[in-house]
Design an enzyme around this catalytic site. Structure first.
Site, PDB file in Angstrom:
ATOM      1  N   LYS A  70      30.604  75.485  29.277  1.00 31.73           N
ATOM      2  CA  LYS A  70      28.986  75.237  29.734  1.00 31.73           C
ATOM      3  C   LYS A  70      29.226  73.430  29.745  1.00 31.73           C
ATOM      4  O   LYS A  70      28.620  73.193  30.802  1.00 31.73           O
ATOM      5  CB  LYS A  70      28.174  75.463  28.598  1.00 31.73           C
TER       6      LYS A  70
ATOM      7  N   ARG B 113      19.203  78.904  22.460  1.00 27.31           N
ATOM      8  CA  ARG B 113      20.140  79.690  21.723  1.00 27.31           C
ATOM      9  C   ARG B 113      19.511  81.085  21.113  1.00 27.31           C
ATOM     10  O   ARG B 113      20.209  81.652  20.442  1.00 27.31           O
ATOM     11  CB  ARG B 113      21.014  79.085  20.739  1.00 27.31           C
TER      12      ARG B 113
ATOM     13  N   ARG C  93      41.041  73.429  22.639  1.00 29.38           N
ATOM     14  CA  ARG C  93      40.162  72.293  23.073  1.00 29.38           C
ATOM     15  C   ARG C  93      40.190  70.972  22.521  1.00 29.38           C
ATOM     16  O   ARG C  93      40.326  70.846  21.304  1.00 29.38           O
ATOM     17  CB  ARG C  93      38.750  72.865  22.794  1.00 29.38           C
TER      18      ARG C  93
ATOM     19  N   ARG D 152      37.313  69.414  17.658  1.00 32.96           N
ATOM     20  CA  ARG D 152      36.019  69.335  17.079  1.00 32.96           C
ATOM     21  C   ARG D 152      36.145  70.094  15.733  1.00 32.96           C
ATOM     22  O   ARG D 152      36.905  71.017  15.758  1.00 32.96           O
ATOM     23  CB  ARG D 152      35.004  70.354  18.020  1.00 32.96           C
TER      24      ARG D 152
ATOM     25  N   ARG E 156      30.800  81.594  14.988  1.00 36.08           N
ATOM     26  CA  ARG E 156      29.757  80.952  16.181  1.00 36.08           C
ATOM     27  C   ARG E 156      30.061  82.287  17.185  1.00 36.08           C
ATOM     28  O   ARG E 156      28.870  82.435  17.778  1.00 36.08           O
ATOM     29  CB  ARG E 156      30.550  79.817  16.800  1.00 36.08           C
TER      30      ARG E 156
HETATM   31  P1  AMP Z   1      27.702  73.350  20.806  1.00 35.36           P
HETATM   32  O1  AMP Z   1      28.163  72.247  21.043  1.00 35.36           O
HETATM   33  O2  AMP Z   1      26.445  73.740  21.714  1.00 35.36           O
HETATM   34  O3  AMP Z   1      28.668  74.481  20.837  1.00 35.36           O
HETATM   35  O4  AMP Z   1      26.827  73.428  19.287  1.00 35.36           O
HETATM   36  C1  AMP Z   1      27.690  73.327  18.306  1.00 35.36           C
HETATM   37  C2  AMP Z   1      26.476  73.675  16.973  1.00 35.36           C
HETATM   38  O5  AMP Z   1      25.470  73.191  17.048  1.00 35.36           O
HETATM   39  C3  AMP Z   1      26.361  75.242  16.968  1.00 35.36           C
HETATM   40  O6  AMP Z   1      27.290  76.013  16.629  1.00 35.36           O
HETATM   41  C4  AMP Z   1      24.990  75.154  16.137  1.00 35.36           C
HETATM   42  O7  AMP Z   1      25.331  75.163  14.708  1.00 35.36           O
HETATM   43  C5  AMP Z   1      24.364  73.783  16.677  1.00 35.36           C
HETATM   44  N1  AMP Z   1      23.478  74.019  17.607  1.00 35.36           N
HETATM   45  C6  AMP Z   1      23.598  73.495  18.991  1.00 35.36           C
HETATM   46  N2  AMP Z   1      22.662  74.058  19.779  1.00 35.36           N
HETATM   47  C7  AMP Z   1      21.745  74.722  19.114  1.00 35.36           C
HETATM   48  C8  AMP Z   1      20.826  75.433  19.395  1.00 35.36           C
HETATM   49  N3  AMP Z   1      19.786  75.333  20.502  1.00 35.36           N
HETATM   50  N4  AMP Z   1      20.073  76.073  18.303  1.00 35.36           N
HETATM   51  C9  AMP Z   1      20.558  76.051  16.894  1.00 35.36           C
HETATM   52  N5  AMP Z   1      21.720  75.389  16.850  1.00 35.36           N
HETATM   53  C10 AMP Z   1      22.235  74.855  17.800  1.00 35.36           C
END
Ligand code: AMP
Length: 212
Positions: A13, A88, A123, A155, A166
């Site tokens: 994404k 999400r 990654r 990360r 996740r």
């Molecule tokens: P990402 O970088 O988008 O993979 O997000 C990393 C982490 O941030 C996720 O595993 C969640 O713990 C938290 N997170 C990011 N976006 C959301 C969302 N829209 N709702 C809830 N948690 C989020």
């Protein structure tokens, strides 16, 4: 154009958000990036979010809904925006509608779970938002960002156990929102496997179909 990019963690994404943002000159907001910045800055929101993120769980809806609400109220997104990683969950999707999000399309980047796991282990990301893979999308100089020259890093939540959580969270809570947008005629599915440039070509073709 108001877009949502949806897909499992590691589906690409972020990479596609950068390409769309450059081509259509619209900003991206990533709730994950915003939360990671809050953690780095030691804010109250960061403190609240950290334990959920470390375990691969969703941060409470109210926290991320607040981030998006504040952002959509700014001038930056008056000509359009890309949401990367939001919504999400179903309550988040409903909250976005309630705040007048006015979404034109939801592009779901579809990638099989075993491919996701392989991708996450390779990654490497940059603080500027760029994302690479040691084999599939390496930077010109190892561990250095092509865009800004900063050092790349892995990360914290890209370790095997957290990735498993996740993915499970994605299947349980996020995947159902595809049907929510499908019922509104907004969902476009794109095959997210293969070379990055081929995936980008498919994403752009999908976006042309909504522009027309
Ligand atoms: P990402 O970088 O988008 O993979 O997000 C990393 C982490 O941030 C996720 O595993 C969640 O713990 C938290 N997170 C990011 N976006 C959301 C969302 N829209 N709702 C809830 N948690 C989020």
């Amino acid at each position: 154009m108001n877009l949502i990019l949806m897909g499992a963690p590691g589906a690409g994404k972020g990479t596609q958000a950068v390409k769309i943002s450059e081509k259509f000159n619209i900003p991206t907001i990533s709730t994950g990036d915003t939360l990671r910045r809050a953690i780095a800055d030691g804010t109250e929101m960061g403190l609240k979010a950290k334990s959920y993120m470390d375990e691969g769980k969703l941060v409470p809806d109210a926290v991320v809904i607040g981030i998006i609400k504040d952002y959509l109220a700014t001038d930056a997104c008056k000509n359009g925006f890309i949401l990367d990683g939001f919504p999400r969950s179903l309550p988040q999707a409903e909250a976005l509608d309630a705040m007048g999000g006015n979404i034109d399309a939801v592009v779901s980047i579809d990638v099989a779970d075993d491919v996701i796991v392989e991708r996450m282990s390779g990654r490497r990301v940059c603080a500027c938002g760029a994302s690479y893979h040691v084999r599939h999308n390496p930077p010109a100089v190892a561990d250095v960002c092509d865009k800004c020259g900063s050092a790349l890093y892995t990360r914290a939540d890209d370790n095997a156990e957290t990735v498993k959580n996740r993915l499970q969270t994605y299947h349980d809570l996020t995947e159902p929102i595809a049907e929510y947008y499908n019922a509104k005629g907004k969902l476009i599915r794109v095959d997210g496997q293969g070379a990055v440039e081929d995936i980008t070509a498919r994403v752009f073709a999908a976006l042309e179909s909504i522009e027309a």
